[in-house]
Design a protein around this motif. Structure first.
Motif, PDB file in Angstrom:
ATOM      1  N   ASP A  89       0.841  -1.192   0.000  1.00  8.50           N
ATOM      2  CA  ASP A  89       0.000   0.000   0.000  1.00  8.50           C
ATOM      3  C   ASP A  89       0.883   1.251   0.000  1.00  8.50           C
ATOM      4  O   ASP A  89       2.004   1.213   0.520  1.00  8.50           O
ATOM      5  CB  ASP A  89      -0.901  -0.016   1.239  1.00  8.50           C
ATOM      6  N   TYR A 103       3.180   2.580   2.942  1.00  7.24           N
ATOM      7  CA  TYR A 103       4.419   1.885   3.325  1.00  7.24           C
ATOM      8  C   TYR A 103       5.647   2.619   2.799  1.00  7.24           C
ATOM      9  O   TYR A 103       6.678   2.698   3.456  1.00  7.24           O
ATOM     10  CB  TYR A 103       4.420   0.441   2.813  1.00  7.24           C
ATOM     11  N   ASN A 160      -3.665 -12.159  -0.886  1.00  7.59           N
ATOM     12  CA  ASN A 160      -3.466 -12.176   0.563  1.00  7.59           C
ATOM     13  C   ASN A 160      -2.511 -11.074   0.985  1.00  7.59           C
ATOM     14  O   ASN A 160      -1.382 -11.325   1.413  1.00  7.59           O
ATOM     15  CB  ASN A 160      -2.917 -13.555   0.965  1.00  7.59           C
ATOM     16  N   ILE A 216      -2.210  -9.083   3.502  1.00  8.70           N
ATOM     17  CA  ILE A 216      -1.697  -8.993   4.879  1.00  8.70           C
ATOM     18  C   ILE A 216      -0.525  -9.955   5.075  1.00  8.70           C
ATOM     19  O   ILE A 216       0.528  -9.584   5.609  1.00  8.70           O
ATOM     20  CB  ILE A 216      -2.840  -9.265   5.882  1.00  8.70           C
ATOM     21  N   HIS A 276       2.489  -8.573   3.314  1.00  6.07           N
ATOM     22  CA  HIS A 276       3.142  -7.506   4.091  1.00  6.07           C
ATOM     23  C   HIS A 276       4.037  -8.081   5.173  1.00  6.07           C
ATOM     24  O   HIS A 276       5.156  -7.616   5.394  1.00  6.07           O
ATOM     25  CB  HIS A 276       2.096  -6.620   4.775  1.00  6.07           C
ATOM     26  N   LYS A 277       3.514  -9.115   5.841  1.00  2.00           N
ATOM     27  CA  LYS A 277       4.291  -9.718   6.923  1.00  2.00           C
ATOM     28  C   LYS A 277       5.601 -10.284   6.397  1.00  2.00           C
ATOM     29  O   LYS A 277       6.661 -10.112   7.005  1.00  2.00           O
ATOM     30  CB  LYS A 277       3.481 -10.835   7.592  1.00  2.00           C
ATOM     31  N   SER A 283       5.311  -2.778  14.131  1.00  2.88           N
ATOM     32  CA  SER A 283       5.072  -4.008  13.377  1.00  2.88           C
ATOM     33  C   SER A 283       5.900  -5.155  13.941  1.00  2.88           C
ATOM     34  O   SER A 283       6.187  -6.119  13.262  1.00  2.88           O
ATOM     35  CB  SER A 283       5.413  -3.789  11.901  1.00  2.88           C
ATOM     36  N   GLN A 289       4.416  -8.473  13.755  1.00  4.06           N
ATOM     37  CA  GLN A 289       4.106  -9.006  12.423  1.00  4.06           C
ATOM     38  C   GLN A 289       5.263  -9.805  11.819  1.00  4.06           C
ATOM     39  O   GLN A 289       5.110 -10.448  10.788  1.00  4.06           O
ATOM     40  CB  GLN A 289       3.753  -7.857  11.485  1.00  4.06           C
ATOM     41  N   THR A 313       6.961  -0.854  10.507  1.00  5.68           N
ATOM     42  CA  THR A 313       6.205  -0.942   9.260  1.00  5.68           C
ATOM     43  C   THR A 313       6.917  -0.288   8.069  1.00  5.68           C
ATOM     44  O   THR A 313       6.267   0.326   7.212  1.00  5.68           O
ATOM     45  CB  THR A 313       4.794  -0.323   9.422  1.00  5.68           C
TER      46      THR A 313
END
Lengths: 647, 647
Positions: free
Chosen positions: A117, A120, A166, A168, A171-172, A322, A325, A386
């Motif tokens: 996104d 970031y 997916n 999320i 991102h992780k 984060s 995460q 993040t």
């Protein structure tokens, strides 16, 4: 020392005797050298302690002072901010604001390239620059997301997790890769193993960057043409197939029109900026101006209703934590660490190349290991807040430099500006068209393609060019990793070939000097009849080349003999002087090959002499008892060897 | 050429001008060198054609003559058998018979070590020596099965097929490996890629051989102790476990008694042979005498009824054809080719080391590539005639040499003798105890363990010793392949470390000479105030070490400056002369690092000068336009550089 060719012509016999006495004394210099440092000492010598690396550290006593010195060494900001002047801040403020105006649109664009996104990218322009300012030593480098790293990340991580299906989980994984990359970078710096980034030759980087630029450019066709079903592959053929098939369907020209017109606008400002150095700010703020204008146009014309893709919601506010995460268990950890390593090396290579080139212009020295530690910590802390992998951006560093930055303070100004935008202005970016981001990325790409340098490489070194073109084609037609692999392999193949297949050369005396030179390099060099002087083109005589060298020398001697027979020369070769001044080290196989050479020459009535052995070499020859075996014919120089044979 | 340190003390200004004129002329020599050969030319130069490799080949015209020369080059026997004299044959006959008496028991023993029936060892002593005699160039080497290769084969092939459960399939695999090994060997020779056998350093071979000898010795415990359930693993720990557990069960001491007493007998004869050189034949025939005596003892005492294991049936007669037994399809082909490659390299390494050491004693040259072709064909044809991999045996070659062999004819005598034994005498070996074969193998092992050489290696080169001990321990405690891998890795790590982490040294003028030497190697060398002369300890300045070298030189200059400040020296460093006579090649990264050095020095008021660039280097520096960048300060030698600055 026997004189096999009794043709001494010195009228004054005493003089000759005296000279020979001197020569004998100088042979003693060669033979009685002190013991050289062992391998362990040399390796320790290379790994100088952290403390010694602070060049001007005062050695005064006092623990407090010591501690402050240590702190200063770790955080160079403590050194320069004490002497920081208001006048400097004025220039840094200006540079920082210029930087921010370029950084905000680029960060959003690069985040979309990394399939993240937009926020970031902005996050990554806040925390890493601040950490770098504390720990880094470069004054000009502009820290933040860059195009090549964004491409690398998305091309490698999306093999593990689909960013569309997916986001999320994706991102992780990206955050975990960032953590690994930071850890590797810090470790390289702390353990002084920065040589890893040297494994990519300059030529390979030129080729790799150019290939990556074209791949990135092709990826922008998605935004520019408003293609919905794009490919995950990065190679030219796959992308062009998708683009071709998208033309078969009806498509919306507004995205393309908008993107192209602003691309042309940005390129024109850049052209103006280059023509007139005072207008350097024009290309720097052009992207932001484009974003503002394009957003306004879309907002006013409601173009988003007519098929123009817009950014939509960007989450504002401070970087969220984060830490929770990061994923250290799960099926992909090994793979993520591998991606982290590749990204770490590429990011460091780019950042240090950028930092060094500007440091060289201003004439100060950049400590590679300290830079790596700074980059490492900024990415580790980035992964907790993040951010994805940040490094030094070439285009923004150039802008920072042109804007007259004085210290790393401009990075702080930039980070604060980006942070304020995150707090206040993200809502305004709702209507920003995606095509404008594509054109901003596209406009930064020509800087990555250095055709002049590629031509230079071709001119200077063909094998280097092969590594360059290998990396380029590898990135273009296969994957980014394959491009890198090709480049590293070609580059190392050269080192190994040179080491295991060294040449030999015949030397002759250069007229009016005492020097001896390769008869091919210096056509005026004169050979002495009856003597063959050879030099080895290698730094090592070891198991991997000892037999080759021995055979080559034997062959050469046989050919020289044949030659002199053909020329009906009065003298056949009686003395072979081997100049081993190039040899830095020798091993048991090397010594054995010299012994065999001596035996072969001996049984053919020739004498072998060794000239100018280096420290380690003479030490090992002595240990192996080689010197008496060849009758003590070891000399300080070729000249001395010739003198001792009275030729 | 500006003179920055105006301290010329020459009284005669004209003289100095003249000298400077000469110096300028000599700089032109450096700058106007002819174009050096490109990489492609150098590579082609290395791969000299087969024809040129025949050193004394007459260049007279005539196709017939030409053809005969070609034939002679391929089959060296055609050259020497024309001049062969009856007197020579007498000596070869004697040597051949001595050789055969040692070869027959060893061949049977090594065949059991390779987990093959005894006759395979004898077959391998018939065909390969004959083929080698036709094609090989060594006069002393004794061809046949050897211990290390037998161990290698059984340890690797039995992973694919159990020799106990399925001996026929196992034989087929061994024959196929032999074919692959021969093919690889011939290919190495034909494509002149013999450098592959150089990848095993001398030190690695010493360690590997010693480890293999101990492993082979431990394997003999099976025969010596009459253990029925032995392990397939070769590492010390597995074997000792089996031996230990076999002691828990009741065991038969006769095998052990018989084996040990004859082992002692053989060792005593060897001792006598060493004491008195004329008794060389005593250790040579001792194994055969032991076999005859032991067989007689068993036959007469019927010891085989009391638990003494005997050889039983040995199939006699000429080598049968085995062309139809080679397996080129099936699941193991890839694995077999891999084993063939490893065996090919080890076999060549041993044979060429043996051949070379004896050729050096007699003072003739052994052509490595031709040897490889000969070995390759002998193994290919061997694989068609039920032979397993043959190579040059060290112990038998030594016996052949002591027995006074003159030509490879002794191999023919030996092969014919073994063939006659196969035809007539195999039945007599029915009662030969297995323990005696074990003791014959054991008696040959001390020759493989060279403690003196290991001590020498330790003395001369610690890293070499690490490769040696790594190979030794790897073979002993893991597998044969792991031992080899460890050795190759350690050996190559050194080459790479030396290439990417080169040192630099400071030079000083050696008194009463024009030469400059490392101030550490030659403590009498004198530094000139205000000038720092440095030399690079590397043959390459390339991407992998350019940054390192640059940083190291910068650090050194900073330290020298600090030093001279501490010593309150009147002059700080104003000139840095970089002697690059060691550099064989440079790439774009290397040139870039030199440019950066120049910029750094320039901004600190120092001048960089380059002394003694080599052919390729000056060519590339010119192409990269480097010479004008440093103000043309490129000189023929350090002395000329000093002279041009008038210091």
């Amino acid at each position: 020392m026997a004189s096999p060719l009794n043709n001494t012509t010195t009228s004054d016999q005493e003089m000759a005797d005296l000279e020979r006495h001197d020569c004998v004394e100088r042979v003693q210099w060669v033979l009685n050298t002190p013991k050289p440092p062992g391998l362990s000492q040399e390796l320790i010598g290379t790994a100088v302690s952290w403390r010694n690396k602070v060049p001007f550290l005062n050695m005064q006593s006092g623990l407090k002072h010591e501690l402050f010195s240590m702190l200063k060494a770790t955080f160079p900001i403590l050194s320069w901010c004490q002497k920081y002047k208001p006048n400097q801040f004025k220039r840094d403020l200006l540079a920082g604001l210029t930087l921010a105006s370029l950084c905000i649109p680029q960060s959003i664009g690069y985040a979309t390239l990394a399939k993240l996104d937009p926020q970031y990218g902005l996050y990554t322009s806040v925390v890493p620059p601040l950490i770098y300012t504390l720990m880094g030593t470069s004054r000009e480098i502009a820290i933040g997301p860059v195009a090549v790293i964004s491409l690398l990340l998305s091309s490698m991580v999306q093999k593990l997790e689909d960013p569309m299906a997916n986001p999320i989980a994706y991102h992780k994984l990206v955050l975990t890769v960032t953590f690994f990359a930071g850890t590797f970078q810090a470790a390289f710096g702390l353990f002084r193993s920065g040589f890893l980034i040297d494994f990519l030759s300059h030529a390979a980087i030129v080729g790799f960057m150019a290939g990556a630029a074209i791949v990135i450019g092709l990826q922008q066709l998605k935004g520019l043409l408003g293609i919905t079903h794009f490919t995950n592959k990065t190679d030219v053929i796959s992308v062009l197939k998708v683009v071709w098939s998208s033309f078969q369907h009806p498509w919306n020209p507004y995205n393309f029109l908008l993107g192209c017109s602003f691309l042309i606008f940005i390129l024109i400002t850049r052209f103006l900026g280059r023509k007139n150095k005072k207008l350097f700010w024009l290309p720097a703020i052009a992207p932001l101006v484009s974003v503002v204008l394009a957003t306004l146009i879309v907002f006013l014309t409601k173009a988003d209703k007519h098929g123009v893709n817009i950014v939509k919601h960007i989450k504002g506010g401070l970087n969220p934590s984060s830490v929770d995460q990061l994923q250290f268990n799960g099926p992909h950890v090994g793979e993520l660490a591998k991606i982290g390593l590749i990204v770490a090396i590429i990011a460091l290579t780019e950042a240090i190349a950028v930092g060094r080139s500007f440091a060289a212009i201003k004439g100060y020295h950049l400590d590679g290991n300290k830079e790596m530690v700074a980059m490492g910590f900024m990415n580790i802390i980035g992964s907790f807040t993040t951010c994805y992998v940040a490094t030094g951006s070439f285009s923004r560093t150039a802008v920072n430099f042109s804007a007259g930055c004085e210290t790393a303070m401009s990075n702080i100004v930039m980070a604060v500006t980006v942070f304020i935008s995150l707090e206040l202005l993200t809502k305004l970016l709702y209507y920003t068209p995606v095509a404008i981001l594509a054109s901003i990325i596209l406009s930064a790409l020509p800087g990555l393609i250095d055709v002049n340098e590629a031509c230079n490489i071709w001119k200077v070194d063909k094998l280097d060019f092969l590594a360059c073109i290998g990396a380029f084609l590898g990135v273009l037609f296969a994957t980014v990793e394959i491009g890198l692999l090709v480049a590293v392999t070609i580059s190392f193949a050269k080192i190994i070939v040179v080491s295991i297949r060294p040449g030999t050369e015949t030397l002759g005396k250069l007229p009016e000097t005492d020097a001896f030179g390769d008869v091919n390099q210096y056509p005026m060099a004169v050979k002495t009849p009856g003597v063959l002087i050879m030099r080895l083109k290698s730094a090592l005589l070891c198991f991997a080349n000892a037999n080759f060298v021995r055979e080559r020398i034997m062959k050469w001697v046989i050919e020289e003999e044949k030659d002199s027979k053909l020329r009906n020369a009065e003298k056949t070769i009686q003395i072979v002087i081997l100049d081993i001044s190039n040899l830095m080290d020798i091993d048991t196989s090397g010594i054995a090959s010299l012994e065999e050479l001596h035996k072969n020459f001996d049984s053919n009535g020739m004498k072998l002499a060794i000239a100018n052995p280096r420290w380690q070499v003479i030490h090992k020859l002595k240990l192996a008892n080689f010197v008496p075996k060849i009758g003590g014919r070891v000399f300080l120089s070729i000249g001395e060897a010739m003198a001792s044979f009275s030729v």
